[in-house]
Write a protein that holds these residues in place. Structure first.
Motif, PDB file in Angstrom:
ATOM      1  N   VAL A  79       0.839  -1.198   0.000  1.00  0.00           N
ATOM      2  CA  VAL A  79       0.000   0.000   0.000  1.00  0.00           C
ATOM      3  C   VAL A  79       0.874   1.248   0.000  1.00  0.00           C
ATOM      4  CG1 VAL A  79      -1.647   1.345   1.373  1.00  0.00           C
ATOM      5  CG2 VAL A  79      -1.972  -1.122   1.084  1.00  0.00           C
ATOM      6  N   GLN A  80       1.909   1.242   0.835  1.00  0.00           N
ATOM      7  CA  GLN A  80       2.785   2.409   0.919  1.00  0.00           C
ATOM      8  C   GLN A  80       3.486   2.646  -0.424  1.00  0.00           C
ATOM      9  OE1 GLN A  80       4.826   2.959   4.783  1.00  0.00           O
ATOM     10  NE2 GLN A  80       6.668   3.317   3.613  1.00  0.00           N
TER      11      GLN A  80
ATOM     12  N   MET B 347       5.751   8.660  12.429  1.00  0.00           N
ATOM     13  CA  MET B 347       5.693   8.891  10.988  1.00  0.00           C
ATOM     14  C   MET B 347       7.063   9.245  10.438  1.00  0.00           C
ATOM     15  SD  MET B 347       2.152  11.047  11.320  1.00  0.00           S
ATOM     16  CE  MET B 347       2.732  11.629  12.917  1.00  0.00           C
ATOM     17  N   MET B 348       7.326   8.824   9.206  1.00  0.00           N
ATOM     18  CA  MET B 348       8.484   9.300   8.463  1.00  0.00           C
ATOM     19  C   MET B 348       7.962   9.735   7.100  1.00  0.00           C
ATOM     20  SD  MET B 348      11.587   6.718   9.460  1.00  0.00           S
ATOM     21  CE  MET B 348      12.878   7.972   9.452  1.00  0.00           C
ATOM     22  N   ASP B 349       8.522  10.859   6.594  1.00  0.00           N
ATOM     23  CA  ASP B 349       7.926  11.464   5.412  1.00  0.00           C
ATOM     24  C   ASP B 349       6.416  11.567   5.738  1.00  0.00           C
ATOM     25  OD1 ASP B 349       8.752  12.154   2.386  1.00  0.00           O
ATOM     26  OD2 ASP B 349       6.796  11.214   2.339  1.00  0.00           O
ATOM     27  N   HIS B 350       5.509  11.310   4.830  1.00  0.00           N
ATOM     28  CA  HIS B 350       4.096  11.428   5.211  1.00  0.00           C
ATOM     29  C   HIS B 350       3.476  10.074   5.513  1.00  0.00           C
ATOM     30  CE1 HIS B 350       2.862  10.015   1.293  1.00  0.00           C
ATOM     31  NE2 HIS B 350       3.442  11.027   0.667  1.00  0.00           N
ATOM     32  N   TYR B 351       4.322   9.076   5.779  1.00  0.00           N
ATOM     33  CA  TYR B 351       3.825   7.728   6.032  1.00  0.00           C
ATOM     34  C   TYR B 351       3.806   7.400   7.522  1.00  0.00           C
ATOM     35  CZ  TYR B 351       4.891   7.283   1.057  1.00  0.00           C
ATOM     36  OH  TYR B 351       4.941   7.469  -0.300  1.00  0.00           O
ATOM     37  N   VAL B 352       2.756   6.728   7.958  1.00  0.00           N
ATOM     38  CA  VAL B 352       2.727   6.219   9.332  1.00  0.00           C
ATOM     39  C   VAL B 352       3.545   4.944   9.359  1.00  0.00           C
ATOM     40  CG1 VAL B 352       1.278   5.306  11.162  1.00  0.00           C
ATOM     41  CG2 VAL B 352       0.453   7.196   9.755  1.00  0.00           C
ATOM     42  N   VAL B 353       4.536   4.867  10.235  1.00  0.00           N
ATOM     43  CA  VAL B 353       5.425   3.702  10.247  1.00  0.00           C
ATOM     44  C   VAL B 353       5.248   2.838  11.492  1.00  0.00           C
ATOM     45  CG1 VAL B 353       7.142   4.778   8.758  1.00  0.00           C
ATOM     46  CG2 VAL B 353       7.337   5.041  11.242  1.00  0.00           C
TER      47      VAL B 353
END
Lengths: 431, 431
Positions: A79-80, B347-353
């Protein structure tokens, strides 16, 4: 739970994998810089062969059809990566039209489509399926073995745009490899993203062009980590103006096979490999493992019987074969419970999102597992391909999968350059 | 293996989470479009509060210090997002200098640094640690409880560039929130990426500015999915020119608290919430849960005793507090084995990690769990935050975590806009 992989590896691959491990930082930086200069394909998959002394891609598919075979644990990665792909190619897209292959009864393929739809929806897209099949004249719902459904709808062409009834998509994603040529309904689309571009389809794509670009990529990469590019690169040759029915070009093909086998024998001597070299003769355009033949001696292509000639002369969609690529065969030395296992790596944007093994008990190490009628068992990779672990040996699962991911990305990079370099001139596009 | 979360949720949140689920496609598309216009921070973490009737961020940290608390199963997500962040901000970078906080004995923090280093290395960066501590005059290796080590090295300033002995990094990443101001050695760096920019540090950053931007983001977002923005947005007020020691501004603070409590009471009546409203008074600049006070009635801030005044007047690095933000308190209704649990999303960049719960048995639902001396137990999220599952109820783990991820990303977006809008003029930068 994914079973562990049992491998029977010899020394040289461990050394190659160790080289990847030791140079992981340089490798990732090199990859990052390459992707600054080249647009990653939206998605792709690579078939790898692992011979112990060589780890090489033998096919790069720009219309991957096995997302259903990936480990569900890595769906978030998928998805990412899909979010990154959409952002890069069509950042404003709200609605996406997915055009699948014309298989309405292949449960495996349909589950691939369903998986792809669910991934794309999570990137913020309203996704619907448009079918190229003439018999789809109204929305048609297919039941999937896993209980879900897919609805195929008839395509509607409105001027320079493609859509469905009450559906005006911003983007059109092909999961159909266009082996049969570009249907008129897909030609001359304007003001709509068409992914991948039409010239990535098998109606014009050539394995030999990909192989030539991969050859350059493999050389550049090999120089970065200090290896012989042959360790990751199958040798190849091309033979055109063939007609298997008429036995035209048979001698030229035999000579080409002979020359390639001689080059491989020399490399085997250099690396003290005692296996018998072989080459794989494949239709230069085409996929689905059709029109493929394993050859250990040039004499085998001289005396093809009628059945063999028939098999080689036609590929998907009934197209005749007139050009072949002769590719160095890479032995498959990996096994799962004594069955031959071949890795397939899946990518979206430039990220590896998973992979699986094609596992088959009835095939030999030098045969092609992706062939019509071959019911391989998919075995999802148990770990992801992006977390090498230096504290473990080079054959530990995370490191083996890392090596797969590296070589698969090299093939993807080659595909990206191939798409750039084969871009038709604007005049041709307008035609 | 991560234990399951036991929650005691009331109806309204389920309805809010259902709204997120039903609108997941619009939400993801809206997010994607927002990130076209705003540069995501390199990394960030958000503290959330989940009161059953409200799910809201109460803090956004641009120097996250708990990567060690994330679920290892999501490391691949973290690496992939870090690759995206590096590509976006410093695509050519080869070497990166990481500047951590000055904690050399906090094992939890050091493990965070170690985790961050391992993630960054996998993006193709040669990473080394430079310390701002004057006592680090030579490379100093710290042993970590988990058996690994970290080596801190003295910073070396060479002209307009920062480095270490034999190390000329392309990029400098701060994991130090600059609460004590910008050390001269970090000022006027040129021809080197400095991440995040200096004005993201707590020496100039203000919670109230972030809250004001979040207020706008929350309104825009709420309109997209048709909810009252209050459901995701804590009300707030600001009070400046305070001196807790001198009791200056005490009345103004009490009036502000009173006004805010009145607004909350009205909202509680509207939503038929029977809980007692409260506000949290915090230093407007500062972090680490220092200078924080829970207040249920304005009279409580009028009669502060000496101990309370001392507690409120100083934050990290001994800085005096003269401005406070008064934030609507959001009750914590989530529990793990009867212990209060508060989610933190990374989060890193606009992604939830990933993310984790701060779990504490000895605190009440209206108290702050991120406070000095509070030894919370981290409990990693069991699933990722990007795979909502419409076939399950809104309180199923993937859907609960999806809701967390959505609200956390709203706070991250607000931080991105905040950093844009507070960018100093060039003249100030040169000073």
């Amino acid at each position: 739970m994914v079973p562990h992989l049992t491998t029977a590896l010899t020394g040289p691959l461990l050394e190659l994998e160790k080289r990847f491990l030791d140079h992981a930082t340089e490798i990732e930086r090199w990859m990052r810089v390459q992707w600054q200069d080249h647009l990653p394909p939206f998605y792709g998959s690579t078939d790898l062969r692992n011979s112990g002394f060589k780890l090489a891609p033998v096919d790069l598919n720009l219309f991957p059809g096995g997302f259903n075979n990936l480990n569900d644990a890595f769906m978030p990665l998928c998805v990412q990566a899909a979010q990154a792909a959409i952002e890069r190619i069509c950042p404003d897209a709200r609605q996406l039209l997915l055009i699948p292959e014309n298989h309405t009864r292949n449960q495996f393929y349909l589950q691939n489509v369903a998986k792809l739809v669910s991934v794309l929806q999570l990137t913020g897209l309203d996704v619907r399926l448009g079918s190229l099949l003439p018999e789809i004249t109204a929305p048609t719902t297919l039941e999937l073995a896993n209980g879900s459904t897919l609805t195929l709808e008839p395509l509607e062409r409105r001027g320079a745009r493609l859509g469905l009834a009450d559906f005006e998509p911003c983007a059109v994603l092909l999961n159909n490899d266009l082996s049969g040529g570009v249907p008129p309904i897909l030609k001359g689309l304007d003001d709509q993203w068409l992914i991948p571009p039409l010239h990535a389809g098998w109606h014009v794509r050539r394995k030999s062009i990909h192989a030539a670009v991969y050859d350059r990529v493999a050389r550049d990469f090999a120089a970065v980590i200090g290896i012989d590019p042959w360790r990751i690169n199958p040798e190849f040759g091309v033979c055109s103006q063939i007609d298997f029915h008429e036995r035209t070009g048979e001698e030229r093909l035999a000579d080409e096979v002979d020359a390639l086998l001689a080059r491989i024998r020399e490399k085997y001597r250099e690396y003290e490999v005692t296996e018998t070299p072989f080459v794989v003769v494949k239709a230069d355009a085409g996929t689905y493992g059709m029109g493929v033949m394993t050859v250990r001696d040039a004499s085998e292509v001289r005396g093809l019987n009628r059945r063999q000639r028939n098999k080689m002369s036609v590929v998907k969609e009934g197209l005749e074969v007139h050009e072949v690529i002769i590719q160095e065969g890479v032995h498959t030395f990996e096994t799962v419970d004594d069955a031959v296992a071949e890795p397939v790596v899946y990518m979206m944007d430039h990220y590896v999102v998973g992979g699986f093994y094609r596992v088959h008990t009835e095939r030999a190490r030098d045969e092609n597992l992706n062939a019509p009628g071959m019911h391989f068992k998919p075995l999802a990779f148990e770990t992801c391909c992006s977390l090498p672990d230096c504290r473990q040996g080079p054959d530990a699962a995370p490191n083996r999968f890392y090596a797969y991911g590296v070589v698969a990305r090299l093939a993807l990079l080659a595909a990206s350059i191939e798409i750039e370099e084969t871009m038709p001139a604007e005049a041709e596009l307008a035609a």
